[in-house]
Design a protein around this motif. Structure first.
Motif, mmCIF file in Angstrom:
data_model
loop_
_atom_site.group_PDB
_atom_site.id
_atom_site.type_symbol
_atom_site.label_atom_id
_atom_site.label_comp_id
_atom_site.label_asym_id
_atom_site.label_seq_id
_atom_site.Cartn_x
_atom_site.Cartn_y
_atom_site.Cartn_z
ATOM 1 N N ALA A 102 0.830 -1.171 0.076
ATOM 2 C CA ALA A 102 -0.234 0.007 0.154
ATOM 3 C C ALA A 102 0.866 1.411 -0.100
ATOM 4 O O ALA A 102 0.381 2.143 -0.710
ATOM 5 C CB ALA A 102 -0.936 -0.137 1.360
ATOM 6 N N ARG B 79 2.772 5.886 -3.290
ATOM 7 C CA ARG B 79 4.161 6.553 -3.721
ATOM 8 C C ARG B 79 4.938 7.276 -2.360
ATOM 9 O O ARG B 79 5.510 8.145 -2.502
ATOM 10 C CB ARG B 79 3.780 7.612 -4.607
ATOM 11 C CG ARG B 79 2.842 6.981 -5.615
ATOM 12 C CD ARG B 79 2.725 8.001 -6.769
ATOM 13 N NE ARG B 79 2.437 7.247 -8.003
ATOM 14 C CZ ARG B 79 3.073 7.705 -9.188
ATOM 15 N NH1 ARG B 79 4.215 8.421 -8.966
ATOM 16 N NH2 ARG B 79 3.065 6.604 -10.055
ATOM 17 N N PRO C 138 -2.905 8.153 -7.450
ATOM 18 C CA PRO C 138 -1.863 7.415 -7.442
ATOM 19 C C PRO C 138 -1.842 5.951 -8.057
ATOM 20 O O PRO C 138 -0.939 5.651 -8.644
ATOM 21 C CB PRO C 138 -1.653 7.139 -5.862
ATOM 22 C CG PRO C 138 -2.814 7.367 -5.270
ATOM 23 C CD PRO C 138 -3.561 8.302 -6.209
ATOM 24 N N VAL C 139 -3.020 5.278 -8.322
ATOM 25 C CA VAL C 139 -3.023 4.129 -9.175
ATOM 26 C C VAL C 139 -3.801 4.605 -10.525
ATOM 27 O O VAL C 139 -3.116 4.107 -11.697
ATOM 28 C CB VAL C 139 -4.075 3.371 -8.406
ATOM 29 C CG1 VAL C 139 -4.298 2.055 -9.404
ATOM 30 C CG2 VAL C 139 -3.250 2.806 -7.054
ATOM 31 N N ALA D 124 -3.751 -0.134 3.236
ATOM 32 C CA ALA D 124 -3.968 0.968 3.667
ATOM 33 C C ALA D 124 -4.834 1.470 4.698
ATOM 34 O O ALA D 124 -4.789 2.302 5.462
ATOM 35 C CB ALA D 124 -4.900 1.411 2.194
ATOM 36 N N ARG E 209 -1.485 11.287 1.060
ATOM 37 C CA ARG E 209 -1.115 10.427 0.158
ATOM 38 C C ARG E 209 -2.005 8.828 0.436
ATOM 39 O O ARG E 209 -2.454 8.426 -0.675
ATOM 40 C CB ARG E 209 0.267 10.050 0.082
ATOM 41 C CG ARG E 209 1.253 11.271 -0.721
ATOM 42 C CD ARG E 209 2.613 10.786 -1.287
ATOM 43 N NE ARG E 209 3.350 11.772 -1.748
ATOM 44 C CZ ARG E 209 3.301 12.257 -2.777
ATOM 45 N NH1 ARG E 209 2.486 11.838 -3.875
ATOM 46 N NH2 ARG E 209 3.892 13.449 -3.399
ATOM 47 N N VAL E 210 -1.872 8.457 1.643
ATOM 48 C CA VAL E 210 -2.788 7.211 1.756
ATOM 49 C C VAL E 210 -4.124 7.396 1.601
ATOM 50 O O VAL E 210 -4.890 6.766 0.923
ATOM 51 C CB VAL E 210 -2.318 6.649 3.253
ATOM 52 C CG1 VAL E 210 -3.439 5.626 3.655
ATOM 53 C CG2 VAL E 210 -0.866 6.141 3.102
ATOM 54 N N LEU F 3 -4.652 7.601 -2.153
ATOM 55 C CA LEU F 3 -4.993 5.902 -2.449
ATOM 56 C C LEU F 3 -6.229 5.378 -2.357
ATOM 57 O O LEU F 3 -6.769 4.719 -3.141
ATOM 58 C CB LEU F 3 -3.689 5.366 -1.941
ATOM 59 C CG LEU F 3 -3.684 3.646 -2.086
ATOM 60 C CD1 LEU F 3 -3.491 3.451 -3.624
ATOM 61 C CD2 LEU F 3 -2.521 2.867 -1.257
ATOM 62 N N THR G 285 -11.713 3.626 -3.875
ATOM 63 C CA THR G 285 -12.930 3.357 -3.468
ATOM 64 C C THR G 285 -13.764 4.393 -3.666
ATOM 65 O O THR G 285 -14.928 4.143 -3.717
ATOM 66 C CB THR G 285 -12.860 3.263 -1.994
ATOM 67 O OG1 THR G 285 -12.454 4.345 -1.144
ATOM 68 C CG2 THR G 285 -11.868 2.197 -1.435
#
Lengths: 468, 468, 468, 468
Positions: free
Chosen positions: A460, A465, D235-236, D297, D412-413, D416, D421
């Protein structure tokens, strides 16, 4: 001796054991009409050597041994053990029989004790296996206030503890609850119930004693007592039952060569958990016939009621299948993914075994509700065996309870379902699902502990990143 | 007469009624030791006139009447009826008492019959109210193959039907199941169980007859029979029980002035549904004390076990509250949103009442599982009343079952929970939750039927830019 | 003035406010192409005076006022408010519009402040009502480490606090998040976010300031930014959106006569909770059109896909109805059961309102999953507006996306569902369901706090034969 | 050739294929800025030969082949394939990459075709493997009214069908939807979508053609189109995406030696199901990195928010683990229990694979809801990459979004999680979970079909004392 017959097993229970039931001391557990069904149920695991020799008998050095006492050394051994447990539970109508729990305790002792204790455990194991001894396991202390550790309880006896010692023996006092099979086992293995700190030293104990040891008294729960003779009404519980006792140690002297853990608090937790791993593996295998019964009975009752083509009925049947087969699958996986533990004793995969047990326990009440739903209200408003046995009443029942199949089939299947879900035995099964072999919360805790999240966290972080 | 005492009620049950229980004919339902607790339970609704006169008594024209027989004409009337039902169920430990079901049937008859039938229904209602008659209601036919309508069953008697007729009477044959209170009621009201087509004409019936009418035989279910005397073990079910019977009409002659629906198939469905509306309203009100008991017992057992501060425990307690209070809230709403129906008889809001009942039924098993979870395995492995009564055993139990409160409190609360969830009575409650007053599937069907989706569809079309 | 038009509302937003969006300062929120849809969405609550005058306008002393600012004094007032909020959300396609939140804050201030603060709150309320002011509410502080109270955070500014004071003003520093409507409101009302202890004195604050007050900067979230113009693709989110900001107070001076709570920590919790009661009541009413849309769209898509007769489809539709109508019912009950609070301001029943909100939030994701299930994969693999607008492509789409209804209807309904469930706007709604107006955990805590278990415990004790 | 590089793969896509996107014909899928990320994503499966040669390369007769094209002959082969798929999905951030689906189709063709069709399938397989061809699979027809079979649709083209034939070719017309990878594959394999009856003969088809075959047009869904460049925000999805098309066959001529099923309706169902078995096995393996990401995450965000010690948080984390690991476990079991199918092609255990897929699909929405719950509202009200990139704004964000960890990590998390979601990509994943590789209802049907209830029924009959 090595393999005993069920008659030899029964004969071994005539001794001076102190057992109370329904407020009275029991003269002889084998002859007592209310306890006898439990003795007969447990005896099934001795009969298994005759009915399923390929599963139930090990041959080593020309001698035969009960396969329940085969120390697992590989995934194949655990897979075999799973099949053995399932077969014994099939004979036992979905209720655990007897030898499972004792062997679970032995494997835990072989794996998680150390030093002199380990040597004694090994010697004890050899004797038990050689003499095909029937063991009960007393793990759960009465515990008092759950928020306090052993040494801080108002009454120091609320966890079993050492109160005296001499050269040959330790003397213990306290009580264990939920001790299955104690009244009809030869010996009792005592295990610690939880992790302990330095102040709990006197409570960090494991040992084994015969059931007729002086100072030991068993107060058997009256649950499932009372007349339950007519197999029309109680097709399963008229034949199968277990006994649980409050097991009181009133200054019992235990020979030191039978003590496997003698006030070593740091080993209490590991030993407790080691037992739990094997015992939950046992649980997920012995529950399978119970789940199969729910599936089979649900199909039958839907067919007999004439509703098997309805969409919601198919949906419920599928959901029962998915539930039972997920438990079975995760149980198999626990064996296939198993790893060698200390002393070469194979350890079922703790993540898989706890997920299997959790899936079973979490889903059981809903599965029961679905089977009730398919059955209809007749589960609790239908006629009884005394009605069925009356030749004037039976034709009325045959006429009016016929549906998409004959009344007798329908009533017998309904009574099977009622016995398993809506009567005392059903309540017993429901509480066992929630609490036996560890509660839902205990299983959740073990799932969390058995899973190492570091790889998932690293992945994760990479996707977020944050690293590299 | 208008308001009878419970003694008068009991006295009225001594007649020639033909009742079988456990394979034997019952001499006198009031004196029979196994049936008597059910008579006493039902008698509570007569006692209510003494204990809760402000709720239970209506005064009209200087005369007193049972408030159960107040025809609802407004939301306030239904709100009052909800309180009355809850009060009677509080006396009855969460189990329906007696007069609820009969009055539900009367309101349905007053609202959904027509012509001569309606006149007879009104006359019948007046007599019942005047004489404070205890009514049972026989609605559910034995039904045979659920996939077939009445006239296509292999045996034409699988739904109750007219087999003969003369100037004064019709003669009926068939059987009803799940007939609550029949053995201890004065009269039985028969209602159709489903919608019917023209070919089912002979099955479209509603009438009332005394329980001792020739040709009528009641086969009482033995469920909850047997020794259940010790209130330590069975704090609720030793005092409270209902009787359900297979009610067989073996060519019973019914006077025509007691026939409310005489082969009018197009009214069968509306009458069946009208009853269901009132009866589910009754259900969501009489279940409230049962749900309150689960909440109260859960709080108590968590406290006594010493776990009430754990996060998961708080979560379970909150979830029980939200469950019970959603049922209560939707039940109140069913009264507040009620509308006048035919003949000015107020109709509980069918959407709210079915949602309340569905919420109750769908959530019950999970609520029970949560209470079991908080209780621990002692629910089924603990000691019994015979142990407790033994002065040598009791001190052992007092020592070892003390936890964050005294052993006696803990054991009594555990036994209350076991009685309600894990013993025969608990199974009975669980099956009732699923099937009584309509199954889960029946409630889902009524929710869908009671909701008009056209406004939601029009709004969605507008947002989708399909219209205007 | 009393009732402003939407043009007057827009005109009022041209001032020196400091707003950043997508990394750039915004010149004029009304003219900015990405913010304008949010302004237009909020303006709907001014239009409501024209479209629904019977709901939206109060007349008092010959003057008209916005009914959003009617202080609730009775269950009827709250019922009316519920209808008003539902009507505004119907115009707003299921998203809150604007005046709801400000009036929620005003009622909380009127009820939960004391002394001089209460007088200022009353004066402020009078002005807001007279001038029909558009208010945003800044409650949630950035909070730093959730495990620590305000005064123990590493950075003392992580909760908004007083840093200076003179005769006329207090000076505040800190930041609030999730501030809805701040960029397009006239003024911001600041409320405390939690209960506070004596050491948190400097953080116990409530006041109001115009959005263009020096030192105040709004950083608007870019969520839902970007081209979203084609109503074929985005039938709802091309027209409706809200703005949320990080609202930074960089040593902002607040005139004392606008300060309602000035360092009185014991009132911080009560004021926070008072707001929450009204705001959750708002929530359960403004969500209803969103839930109706899910029901309507689910019916439409099932019909258009040709699956509406399948058993599982009916089951899903029924479950959506039961979900939405339980929320609606509990919301109505919150008004009907409301009680007068301090200063005669009516308080919605906290148990009912929190159960309604919890039911909404807990069930939303499952409802969305069911609608997705009925829709099919085309939700995310279907064509777009640019395809539809191409005259060579459209016939291909019309041919191949026809099902049990024309392709255009099907695609538009699918795009409505995608917009609400499977695109950015759907994600926004899903997160709002979980967190806006209080998280699931906050609602569970309020359910537990709003319920007094003592009656249930007493009843359980009585049934357990522990008392009397 | 046997193993191509990702450059060779990209080079192969420059041809005359007819692809439309956002209403415009695409000149070159490799160069198109919006389609390129999908090409790059798919290219990862060619890179795998470099990054994971031990998994991705088979050597046979001295030549290297892609291990995706290894025909499974044993449980070990399927276990290896599971690892390969998981590794490719790990590179692909939890989204399927490319070669999985084509090889699934090839195995189905090798196992379920017969006679000449089987020979052609074998020859086709050999060529694909030798040339390392990138295949898309077109299975799902547009289907029209779901309640009607192919030959009864209003428009006969709503399932793909033969409209003409000559010595060398058949000519087909119709359209497939949800065709993943078609715009960036070399060839398309066509499979039937369902079981068919004799009247559906012209629809029972399977064949393969290059993407640039005349008459073939791909209309790519615009989902996930648009600017999505900033990896701070996405990010993805800024790096990974798939393309799905409406794939229209406008009288396409297919050489007969590429036709594997030519109007043989009785093989249509078996071939469709054979593909589904492999494809669901693929699904449960490629979803694992997505589930791991949710777990990782969730742990990170709980830690960074400072809530990881709360009881409800631990409970949610454990539930995520149990969910993901049950999917993983059942997927492994599907390989371990696999059996040889026709032509020696190993078949994953259909019960295990469908239970794994069902568990994944059924639990996904709840897992997402739990992760949203742990994250907080910032998921949709937080700042964006353009804010972060502004050196005047970033310090404000760093100050006010710091919590139990630095603001950057937290944001950032959160981004993500939002990407996976709560944004378009999350909605895409949620719809895929419900519908891709078969819907929930399809999986339930396969679970019921894969389970033989006869043993469970026989056991229940025995316990009910109906037999023996």
């Amino acid at each position: 001796m090595a393999i005993r017959s069920s008659e030899q097993y029964r004969a071994g229970l005539h001794d001076g054991r102190r057992v109370f039931h329904r407020g009275q001391q029991v003269k002889d557990v084998v002859e007592d009409p209310e306890l006898r069904p439990a003795v007969d149920h447990s005896a099934l695991c001795y009969d298994l050597a005759d009915t399923h020799p390929e599963l139930a008998i090990d041959v080593e050095g020309g001698e035969k041994f009960s396969a329940f006492y085969r120390i697992p050394r590989s995934p194949e051994d655990l897979t075999h053990r799973g099949r053995l447990i399932e077969a014994s539970a099939t004979a036992g109508a979905g209720t655990i029989v007897l030898k499972e729990v004792g062997s679970d305790a032995l494997f835990a002792l072989l794996r998680a004790t150390e030093g002199e204790g380990a040597e004694r455990a090994r010697a004890y194991f050899d004797r038990v296996r050689r003499d095909d001894v029937a063991l009960a396991v007393a793990q759960t202390d009465v515990k008092g206030d759950r928020a306090l550790p052993p040494h801080r309880q108002a009454d120091p006896d609320l966890y079993l503890r050492v109160v005296d010692e001499d050269a040959e023996t330790i003397t213990v006092r306290g009580a264990k609850v939920h001790t299955s099979f104690a009244p009809n086992a030869d010996e009792i293995v005592v295990l610690p119930t939880r992790a302990m700190g330095p102040d709990d030293r006197d409570y960090a104990l494991s040992f084994a004693i015969p059931v007729d040891t002086p100072g030991l008294t068993l107060y058997v729960s009256p649950y499932l007592a009372g007349e339950r003779k007519n197999p029309f009404d109680f097709p399963v519980s008229s034949q199968h039952k277990m006994l649980e006792s409050l097991t009181v140690f009133d200054d019992v002297r235990v020979p030191k060569d039978q003590v496997f853990l003698d006030r070593v608090p740091e080993l209490a937790g590991p030993l407790a958990i080691a037992f739990v791993d094997y015992h939950r593996f046992t649980a997920v295998n012995y529950k399978l016939p119970l789940l199969d019964t729910l599936i089979g009975a649900a199909h039958l009752v839907a067919e007999l009621n004439g509703i098997s083509r309805a969409g919601h009925v198919k949906d419920k049947l599928t959901s029962l299948i998915a539930y039972a087969e997920t438990v079975r699958g995760l149980g198999q996986l626990a064996a296939l993914r198993s790893q060698p533990g200390a002393h070469g004793v194979q350890q079922p995969d703790p993540l898989a075994v706890n997920m299997a047990k959790y899936t079973f326990a979490h889903g059981f009440h809903d599965a029961v509700a679905k089977v009730m739903d398919l059955s209809g209200g007749l589960l609790v408003t239908g006629p009884g065996g005394e009605d069925w046995d009356n030749p004037e009443i039976r034709p009325v029942l045959e006429k009016y309870f016929a549906a998409a199949g004959p009344a007798e089939e329908r009533l017998r299947v309904l009574n099977l379902i009622a016995d398993l879900t809506a009567r005392d035995f059903g309540g017993y099964q429901a509480v066992l699902a929630t609490h036996a072999e560890g509660s839902l919360e205990a299983e959740k805790m073990q799932i969390a502990r058995s899973y190492d999240p570091s790889a998932a966290i690293a992945y994760a972080r990479r996707l977020a990143r944050l690293d590299g």
